[in-house]
Design an enzyme around this catalytic site. Structure first.
Site, PDB file in Angstrom:
ATOM      1  N   ASN A 206     139.295 -35.148 -14.411  1.00  0.00           N
ATOM      2  CA  ASN A 206     139.124 -34.736 -12.665  1.00  0.00           C
ATOM      3  C   ASN A 206     139.368 -33.242 -13.014  1.00  0.00           C
ATOM      4  O   ASN A 206     139.353 -32.773 -13.831  1.00  0.00           O
ATOM      5  CB  ASN A 206     140.259 -35.049 -12.310  1.00  0.00           C
ATOM      6  CG  ASN A 206     141.876 -35.061 -13.121  1.00  0.00           C
ATOM      7  OD1 ASN A 206     142.154 -34.027 -13.036  1.00  0.00           O
ATOM      8  ND2 ASN A 206     142.026 -36.335 -13.186  1.00  0.00           N
ATOM      9  N   ARG A 207     139.719 -33.030 -11.625  1.00  0.00           N
ATOM     10  CA  ARG A 207     139.903 -31.245 -11.353  1.00  0.00           C
ATOM     11  C   ARG A 207     140.981 -30.561 -12.143  1.00  0.00           C
ATOM     12  O   ARG A 207     141.137 -29.480 -11.278  1.00  0.00           O
ATOM     13  CB  ARG A 207     138.638 -31.245 -10.089  1.00  0.00           C
ATOM     14  CG  ARG A 207     137.447 -31.181  -9.497  1.00  0.00           C
ATOM     15  CD  ARG A 207     137.157 -30.666  -8.350  1.00  0.00           C
ATOM     16  NE  ARG A 207     135.876 -31.190  -7.853  1.00  0.00           N
ATOM     17  CZ  ARG A 207     134.757 -30.500  -8.901  1.00  0.00           C
ATOM     18  NH1 ARG A 207     134.929 -29.172  -9.197  1.00  0.00           N
ATOM     19  NH2 ARG A 207     133.435 -30.609  -8.173  1.00  0.00           N
TER      20      ARG A 207
END
Length: 409
Positions: A206-207
């Site tokens: 994920n970011r």
């Protein structure tokens, strides 16, 4: 907190406007004290507009309030940016010939000075002796940067960027505000986004950058806590923090649960993946899988089966029922939608999770992931109160979270 921003008469005075903005946006009450020479570079109206307060320029203004004594006495921090060679000399020799030098003599709080001048002036033995004297007295002198000066000159003597100076100020204020409030406490913080391998090359992730978790760990350490940071991120380790590197959700669960056994507080700031591949390929998954029945390359897409990862925070909540345990802080990235606002979703999640504090992080539209600023709402179980923070630096968010946690402790 109450900050005095002193501005001496150098061309770099314009940069102090940005530093002032950063300090006020973080919620500090800032009084600007420019020298007469500084007002030739940036006018009184600009300082008043940006600070929202009347600007004092000499010892004779509002004399009944005794500003030359009161401003320094009441300050939590004095920062001088830029600090010219003249200002450094006057401060080092204890002169009191204008309002700013009076403030420096009466201040009993941390003092930060950021020299800015031409290279020859900065390197002169007199200036270096003055800096040494001030440093011996406890002044935090920020080394100047190297770069373009006025005219065509370049070299050491450039005022550091406002963001750099703000971070120095933040740390000094944090030591003043939170000094010792977490002394003797054991704190566990998780940070970063977990990575779930598909094969030896690829992963599901994920970011999350991990920056907020690292800020939480740094502020806790500054307040005296013994901090364990369970992290997937590759960031500089904060001073006084022990890092346990992990990669997957299950690794994070094991590390957090182990550290939480003796912790007073656990903050789950990491973005833990909800799912992982059911099977991890032993070798890199190829784009083509060899010839098909018709002799052409088989370019079908492999099917990916996912299974649930453990909910680390929920597991911690479940394990402490009936026997106390650490204060548990969760993070939730939320956006508003047709079913409710960010706060609506945050309150519902706080009830579901059962943690003590939930930090609701506004995401989307350039907010949160990978940025240097956050907008959050800190919710406390059993209380309708909300602490709204931001847009603010991740360090300011961290300070607000620890303020709430300290009240619980």
């Amino acid at each position: 907190m109450r900050v005095v921003l002193g501005v001496a008469g150098g061309i770099a005075a314009y940069k102090a406007c940005s530093l002032l903005r950063l300090l006020t946006e973080a919620g500090h009450d800032v009084t600007v004290v420019p020298t007469a020479a500084a007002l030739r570079f940036v006018g009184e109206a600009t300082w008043s507009a940006l600070s929202g307060k009347r600007v004092h320029t000499d010892v004779w203004s509002d004399i009944t309030e005794v500003p030359h004594v009161r401003i320094g006495q009441e300050a939590d921090l004095v920062v001088v940016a830029p600090a010219t060679a003249d200002l450094l000399a006057r401060a080092a020799t204890g002169q009191a010939d204008d309002l700013l030098t009076n403030v420096l003599l009466t201040a009993r709080c941390p003092v930060v000075m950021a020299p800015a001048m031409h290279t020859e002036m900065f390197e002169h033995p007199a200036t270096q002796a003055n800096i040494e004297t001030l440093t011996e007295r406890g002044v935090h002198v920020v080394p100047p940067a190297s770069g373009r000066l006025t005219g065509k000159d370049s070299g050491p003597g450039r005022l550091p960027e406002p963001e750099t100076l703000y971070e120095v100020c933040r740390r000094e204020l944090e030591r003043t505000r939170g000094a010792g409030t977490l002394a003797g406490r054991r704190v566990v913080v998780s940070a970063g986004g977990t990575r779930e391998p598909l094969d030896p090359v690829r992963f599901l992730g994920n970011r999350s950058s991990g920056k907020q978790g690292y800020a939480l760990a740094a502020v806790a350490a500054e307040r005296g806590a013994e901090v364990t940071l369970v992290s997937t991120a590759d960031l500089a380790t904060p001073d006084g923090v022990a890092v346990v590197p992990v990669e997957t959700a299950r690794e994070m669960e094991d590390a957090v649960r182990s550290a939480a056994a003796s912790a007073d507080v656990v903050v789950m700031a990491a973005a833990v993946a909800d799912f992982r591949p059911a099977d991890v390929a032993e070798h890199k998954i190829k784009k083509s899988h060899g010839p098909g029945p018709d002799g052409a390359p088989d370019e079908s897409v492999p099917a990916l089966t996912l299974v649930r990862n453990p909910d680390v925070l929920a597991g911690l909540v479940a394990s402490r029922r009936g026997d106390g345990g650490p204060v548990l802080v969760g993070f939730a990235a939320e956006t508003g939608d047709e079913d409710g606002s960010v706060l609506d979703h945050g309150r519902a999640k706080l009830e579901r999770k059962g943690c003590d504090v939930l930090v609701v992080n506004e995401v989307g539209g350039g907010k949160a992931f990978g940025t240097d600023d956050n907008t959050v709402h800190v919710l406390r179980r059993g209380s309708g109160d909300v602490v709204d923070v931001g847009p603010a630096t991740k360090s300011a968010v961290a300070a607000a979270v620890w303020d709430v946690v300290t009240d619980l402790l």
